[in-house]
Design a protein around this motif. Sequence first.
Motif, mmCIF file in Angstrom:
data_model
loop_
_atom_site.group_PDB
_atom_site.id
_atom_site.type_symbol
_atom_site.label_atom_id
_atom_site.label_comp_id
_atom_site.label_asym_id
_atom_site.label_seq_id
_atom_site.Cartn_x
_atom_site.Cartn_y
_atom_site.Cartn_z
ATOM 1 N N GLU A 181 0.856 -1.185 0.000
ATOM 2 C CA GLU A 181 0.000 0.000 0.000
ATOM 3 C C GLU A 181 0.890 1.233 0.000
ATOM 4 O O GLU A 181 1.799 1.341 0.823
ATOM 5 C CB GLU A 181 -0.927 0.015 1.214
ATOM 6 C CG GLU A 181 -1.917 -1.140 1.250
ATOM 7 C CD GLU A 181 -2.867 -1.048 2.428
ATOM 8 O OE1 GLU A 181 -2.917 0.032 3.054
ATOM 9 O OE2 GLU A 181 -3.559 -2.042 2.720
ATOM 10 N N ILE A 182 0.610 2.151 -0.926
ATOM 11 C CA ILE A 182 1.447 3.336 -1.114
ATOM 12 C C ILE A 182 0.605 4.593 -0.951
ATOM 13 O O ILE A 182 -0.505 4.685 -1.472
ATOM 14 C CB ILE A 182 2.129 3.312 -2.492
ATOM 15 C CG1 ILE A 182 3.148 2.169 -2.545
ATOM 16 C CG2 ILE A 182 2.814 4.639 -2.797
ATOM 17 C CD1 ILE A 182 3.927 2.093 -3.833
ATOM 18 N N THR A 188 -0.836 13.481 -5.540
ATOM 19 C CA THR A 188 -2.157 13.487 -6.173
ATOM 20 C C THR A 188 -3.248 14.056 -5.289
ATOM 21 O O THR A 188 -4.331 14.353 -5.785
ATOM 22 C CB THR A 188 -2.551 12.061 -6.583
ATOM 23 O OG1 THR A 188 -2.679 11.241 -5.401
ATOM 24 C CG2 THR A 188 -1.483 11.448 -7.477
ATOM 25 N N GLY A 189 -2.995 14.194 -3.985
ATOM 26 C CA GLY A 189 -4.027 14.655 -3.074
ATOM 27 C C GLY A 189 -4.947 13.554 -2.592
ATOM 28 O O GLY A 189 -5.844 13.815 -1.783
ATOM 29 N N GLU A 190 -4.733 12.320 -3.046
ATOM 30 C CA GLU A 190 -5.555 11.190 -2.612
ATOM 31 C C GLU A 190 -5.186 10.826 -1.184
ATOM 32 O O GLU A 190 -4.055 10.463 -0.895
ATOM 33 C CB GLU A 190 -5.333 9.996 -3.539
ATOM 34 C CG GLU A 190 -6.062 8.736 -3.125
ATOM 35 C CD GLU A 190 -7.565 8.894 -3.120
ATOM 36 O OE1 GLU A 190 -8.209 8.392 -2.187
ATOM 37 O OE2 GLU A 190 -8.092 9.532 -4.060
ATOM 38 N N ALA A 191 -6.176 10.916 -0.270
ATOM 39 C CA ALA A 191 -5.894 10.692 1.143
ATOM 40 C C ALA A 191 -5.706 9.219 1.474
ATOM 41 O O ALA A 191 -4.917 8.880 2.355
ATOM 42 C CB ALA A 191 -7.019 11.276 1.998
ATOM 43 N N ASP A 192 -6.422 8.331 0.792
ATOM 44 C CA ASP A 192 -6.364 6.903 1.112
ATOM 45 C C ASP A 192 -5.172 6.253 0.419
ATOM 46 O O ASP A 192 -4.873 6.566 -0.740
ATOM 47 C CB ASP A 192 -7.649 6.200 0.686
ATOM 48 C CG ASP A 192 -8.862 6.726 1.429
ATOM 49 O OD1 ASP A 192 -8.697 7.150 2.583
ATOM 50 O OD2 ASP A 192 -9.966 6.734 0.847
ATOM 51 N N PRO A 193 -4.492 5.332 1.108
ATOM 52 C CA PRO A 193 -3.392 4.594 0.463
ATOM 53 C C PRO A 193 -3.900 3.780 -0.722
ATOM 54 O O PRO A 193 -5.030 3.304 -0.731
ATOM 55 C CB PRO A 193 -2.857 3.687 1.580
ATOM 56 C CG PRO A 193 -3.325 4.320 2.847
ATOM 57 C CD PRO A 193 -4.635 4.972 2.534
#
Length: 250
Positions: A181-182, A188-193
């Motif tokens: 998991e990265i 990208t602003g994506e909070a979830d791994p």
Amino acid sequence: MTQRAVDSSGKPKPRRPRPAPIDAGSELDPVHPMKLPDSAVRSTGLTAAEVAERIARGEVNDVPVRSSRSVGEIVRANVFTRFNLIIGVLWLVMLFVAPFQDSLFGYVIIANTGIGIVQEWRAKKTLDGLAVIGEAKPTVRRDGVAAEISTSEIVLGDLVELGPGDKVVVDGAVAEADNLEIDESLLTGEADPVVKQPGDPVMSGSFVVAGGGAFSATKVGREAYAAQLAEEASRFTLVQSELRSGISTQ
């Protein structure tokens, strides 16, 4: 008391030997050993000859030097301007020759300067946080041996190992994944791994939050995503405006 079976002559039948227990981890047929699936075979990475060949072609992680202004330079650039000089002189004059309420315009200098310093300081912190490509010492597998090397020694096609907390220093494609998991929120602003599987791309500037694996470097040096982003963000340019052009502050 147990009774043993007897044959027709009355003699007891010999007991059959018990089969030896089968070890689940041993090979059932030593003559024709079982082949492990491809997913269980670890790649050995590049050889020393392949690394030397890529270095000769210039396919190394030549990271560009990040140019970022210091806090002192940011303060000086926002305080010592021609606009602040003109308004500051008029403000001082108004403080002595006019009522206090007529000199309130002078506080625009303080507000404008403070906003400029805070905004540029926050941009500097973001830029410094993004410049992770020169801070980590990745573990690279070559000739089947894993060793920590400097980021500048990574070449195109290197197999870089990943573990919890490791940073992705160059762009690549996942070669091995074990619940990998990265976190790509910085890019990208994506909070979830993001869960990565073999074949998925990984971007420099992200980091591992869980699991492990390895990826093959596909872009190094100035072609890496984080390097391009950091180089673009570190370019300082003054924003042109009608007010700035009118008073010729440059």
